[in-house]
Design a protein around this motif. Sequence first.
Motif: not given
Length: 141
Positions: A87-88, A93-96, A112-117
Motif C-alpha cells: 500500500x503506497x 506491506x500486507x501479507x494475507x 515502513x515497508x518500502x519494498x524494492x519492487x
Amino acid sequence: MITYLYWFLVIAIAIGVLVLFGKKDKWKPGFIGCGLIFLVGLLAYYFHFQQVFVKRYGGVMSVTVPEGQQHITATWKDDNLWIENYDPESNTCHFNEYSKGNLLQGKVVIKNCSPVAAQPPYPKTFAPSTAEAKAKPLANP
C-alpha cells in the motif's frame, strides 16, 4: 480441469440419486437427497478442495488485489495461499492468508515497508571506475 471433473462427478451423483428415487416414484426423498449431495459437494469444495486442487492439480482460483494496493508476491504454506501486497499511501506491506473456506485467515502488516519492487528504478548512468579512467586518458582536441 480437475475442478470441472469434480463438479461433473458431484452433479452426476446428485442426478443419479434423483433418478434412482424417481424410478421408485419417491420424488420428495429424491429431491432432498439430490439437494443434500449438491450442498455437501459445494461445502466440501469451498472448505477443503478448492486450494488443494489449485496447488496440487492445477485447478482454478481467483484472488483480487484490494483497491489502491500493488501486488508483490504469492506463496504457498501447506495448503494455504499467502499473498503480499504493498500500500503506497501508508507505506505498508500486507501479507494475507487465504485459508480453506476463508475461516482462519492470518494477516501480517509490515510498517515502513518500502519494498524494492515498488521503488522507482535507478537512473542508467555510467561512471567509470578509477582504474578505467587511468587506463584511458582523455584525448586532447
